[in-house]
Design a protein around this motif. Structure first.
Motif, PDB file in Angstrom:
ATOM      1  N   ASP A 189       0.868  -1.178   0.000  1.00  0.00           N
ATOM      2  CA  ASP A 189       0.000   0.000   0.000  1.00  0.00           C
ATOM      3  C   ASP A 189       0.909   1.233   0.000  1.00  0.00           C
ATOM      4  OD1 ASP A 189      -1.938   1.897   0.293  1.00  0.00           O
ATOM      5  OD2 ASP A 189      -2.518   1.331   2.326  1.00  0.00           O
ATOM      6  N   TYR A 190       1.474   1.554  -1.165  1.00  0.00           N
ATOM      7  CA  TYR A 190       2.518   2.568  -1.275  1.00  0.00           C
ATOM      8  C   TYR A 190       2.070   3.938  -0.761  1.00  0.00           C
ATOM      9  CZ  TYR A 190       4.249  -0.903  -4.664  1.00  0.00           C
ATOM     10  OH  TYR A 190       4.652  -2.058  -5.278  1.00  0.00           O
ATOM     11  N   GLN A 191       0.807   4.288  -0.982  1.00  0.00           N
ATOM     12  CA  GLN A 191       0.322   5.627  -0.622  1.00  0.00           C
ATOM     13  C   GLN A 191      -0.375   5.669   0.736  1.00  0.00           C
ATOM     14  OE1 GLN A 191      -0.605   3.952  -3.398  1.00  0.00           O
ATOM     15  NE2 GLN A 191       0.215   5.073  -5.152  1.00  0.00           N
ATOM     16  N   ASP A 192      -0.374   4.556   1.486  1.00  0.00           N
ATOM     17  CA  ASP A 192      -1.118   4.452   2.742  1.00  0.00           C
ATOM     18  C   ASP A 192      -2.589   4.782   2.507  1.00  0.00           C
ATOM     19  OD1 ASP A 192      -1.499   3.887   5.408  1.00  0.00           O
ATOM     20  OD2 ASP A 192      -0.855   5.844   6.138  1.00  0.00           O
ATOM     21  N   ALA A 193      -3.154   4.221   1.440  1.00  0.00           N
ATOM     22  CA  ALA A 193      -4.535   4.500   1.066  1.00  0.00           C
ATOM     23  C   ALA A 193      -5.531   3.673   1.865  1.00  0.00           C
ATOM     24  CB  ALA A 193      -4.735   4.232  -0.424  1.00  0.00           C
ATOM     25  N   PHE A 194      -5.164   2.424   2.195  1.00  0.00           N
ATOM     26  CA  PHE A 194      -6.129   1.509   2.803  1.00  0.00           C
ATOM     27  C   PHE A 194      -6.740   2.085   4.073  1.00  0.00           C
ATOM     28  CE2 PHE A 194      -7.077  -1.999   5.760  1.00  0.00           C
ATOM     29  CZ  PHE A 194      -8.085  -2.630   5.038  1.00  0.00           C
ATOM     30  N   ARG A 195      -5.922   2.656   4.941  1.00  0.00           N
ATOM     31  CA  ARG A 195      -6.428   3.145   6.222  1.00  0.00           C
ATOM     32  C   ARG A 195      -7.324   4.367   6.079  1.00  0.00           C
ATOM     33  NH1 ARG A 195      -1.050   1.934   9.841  1.00  0.00           N
ATOM     34  NH2 ARG A 195      -0.025   3.119   8.198  1.00  0.00           N
ATOM     35  N   GLN A 196      -7.360   4.958   4.885  1.00  0.00           N
ATOM     36  CA  GLN A 196      -8.226   6.114   4.650  1.00  0.00           C
ATOM     37  C   GLN A 196      -9.584   5.708   4.088  1.00  0.00           C
ATOM     38  OE1 GLN A 196      -6.096   9.514   2.787  1.00  0.00           O
ATOM     39  NE2 GLN A 196      -4.326   8.134   2.733  1.00  0.00           N
ATOM     40  N   LEU A 197      -9.802   4.421   3.874  1.00  0.00           N
ATOM     41  CA  LEU A 197     -11.023   3.933   3.255  1.00  0.00           C
ATOM     42  C   LEU A 197     -11.942   3.263   4.274  1.00  0.00           C
ATOM     43  CD1 LEU A 197      -9.405   2.335   0.077  1.00  0.00           C
ATOM     44  CD2 LEU A 197     -10.605   4.521   0.218  1.00  0.00           C
ATOM     45  N   ASP A 198     -13.225   3.250   3.972  1.00  0.00           N
ATOM     46  CA  ASP A 198     -14.197   2.617   4.865  1.00  0.00           C
ATOM     47  C   ASP A 198     -13.923   1.123   5.041  1.00  0.00           C
ATOM     48  OD1 ASP A 198     -15.512   5.006   5.232  1.00  0.00           O
ATOM     49  OD2 ASP A 198     -17.029   4.631   3.691  1.00  0.00           O
ATOM     50  N   ALA A 199     -13.304   0.509   4.029  1.00  0.00           N
ATOM     51  CA  ALA A 199     -13.019  -0.930   4.124  1.00  0.00           C
ATOM     52  C   ALA A 199     -12.176  -1.249   5.347  1.00  0.00           C
ATOM     53  CB  ALA A 199     -12.309  -1.395   2.855  1.00  0.00           C
ATOM     54  N   ALA A 200     -11.258  -0.372   5.705  1.00  0.00           N
ATOM     55  CA  ALA A 200     -10.384  -0.624   6.851  1.00  0.00           C
ATOM     56  C   ALA A 200     -11.182  -0.724   8.150  1.00  0.00           C
ATOM     57  CB  ALA A 200      -9.331   0.476   6.952  1.00  0.00           C
TER      58      ALA A 200
END
Length: 325
Positions: free
Chosen positions: A8-19
């Motif tokens: 997750d190069y941009q640290d995108a996952f933690r910014q999404l509802d999925a997390a």
């Protein structure tokens, strides 16, 4: 479950509802790629489940056999060419593979690359920021020939934009691809040789498979015009190894715009394409936009939760599941 989110190069996952839907599980997000198989195995050894974003990380048998705790893989997309599925199945590790980001982001990037390359946008931006004014003359698109190699979901979108710009759209590929192109009102090249020789802009949209490895050859590239632009937003492996660098150095085609590389991620500018003045390169951005990442991670988390509930979905290797009597 202990869950690893990889690459997750941009640290995108933690910014999404999925997390948020993984509350109650131990989630570790990694933002880089280990340099080799041994380092990858060491990193993944504690985890029960792994989330793989597209084909960013390959899992070979050598790595899989060093992961005693691994129970499940949630893969985004249905391409499993980067996984040793046989080794996973032998270990009883199911792979759930589902979700798709759709063709539009990659088609959009292809046109971004085309316009940036032909109008010299990156270098002109740098000149302006450096206190200078115009320093180049761009190339227009109207009336020129756009070559589409593989008229599929992405290729058809790129072709439609070319038509809107007033370009002649010329297609090549397997017979099914050419049939779809003709049905949509586009011209099919009479031969492979004509296709490569006629294109002013040639955009590759070929699915990467063992059969398509190196399908674009040095001889193909040598037929291109000295002022032509080759665009690759597909996979680097569809071009014969070393052929594009050699072709650009020889001047046929005169320019390339690429989003994909033989070894990814490319760190330390360690790819020869990055050092050629007639190559415009981006770091595999084709599907990297919020809508696509949201869709891919939603699918990945749904697969994780289904597995945790004992009812896995989208299982690509059902033989890995426990057999019920």
């Amino acid at each position: 479950m202990q869950i690893a989110i990889l690459d997750d190069y941009q640290d995108a996952f933690r910014q999404l509802d999925a997390a948020k839907r993984l509350a109650g599980h131990q989630v570790t997000v990694f933002h880089d790629t280990p340099p080799d198989a041994a380092a990858l195995a060491e990193r993944l050894e504690p985890f029960d489940a792994i989330v793989l974003l597209q084909q960013r990380t390959a899992l070979s048998r050598a790595v899989i056999e060093r992961l005693p705790n691994l129970r499940f893989i949630s893969q985004t997309g249905r391409n499993l060419g980067h996984l040793d599925v046989a080794a996973l199945t032998e270990r009883g590790i199911p792979v759930s593979a589902g979700g798709s980001g759709g063709p539009h982001p990659t088609a959009e990037l292809a046109w971004g690359l085309i316009l940036a390359a032909l109008r010299h946008i990156p270098s002109e931006v740098d000149r302006l920021k450096g206190g200078q004014w115009q320093g180049s003359v761009g190339t227009g698109l109207h009336g020129r020939t756009l070559g589409i190699y593989a008229f599929g979901r992405i290729g058809s979108l790129v072709a439609a934009v070319g038509r809107a710009f007033g370009m002649r759209v010329l297609c090549w590929g397997r017979e099914g691809s050419l049939a779809r192109a003709r049905e949509a009102g586009y011209e099919a090249a009479a031969s492979r040789e004509e296709f490569f020789a006629a294109a002013d802009v040639l955009s590759l949209h070929i699915l990467s498979t063992p059969e398509t490895r190196g399908i674009v050859t040095a001889a193909d590239l040598a037929r291109m015009k000295p002022d032509a632009l080759l665009v690759n937003t597909s996979r680097a492996t569809i071009i014969e190894p070393g052929a594009l660098v050699a072709a650009l150095q020889a001047g046929r085609p005169g320019h390339a715009a690429v989003d994909v590389f033989a070894q990814e991620p490319v760190l330390g500018a360690a790819d020869p394409l990055l050092h050629l003045p007639n190559a415009l390169c981006t770091p595999h951005l084709g599907y990297v936009e919020w809508g696509t990442l949201r869709s891919l991670y939603d699918a990945a988390v749904a697969q994780l939760l289904a597995y945790a509930a004992g009812a896995p979905i989208n299982v690509a290797n059902p033989a890995a599941l426990p057999q019920r009597g």
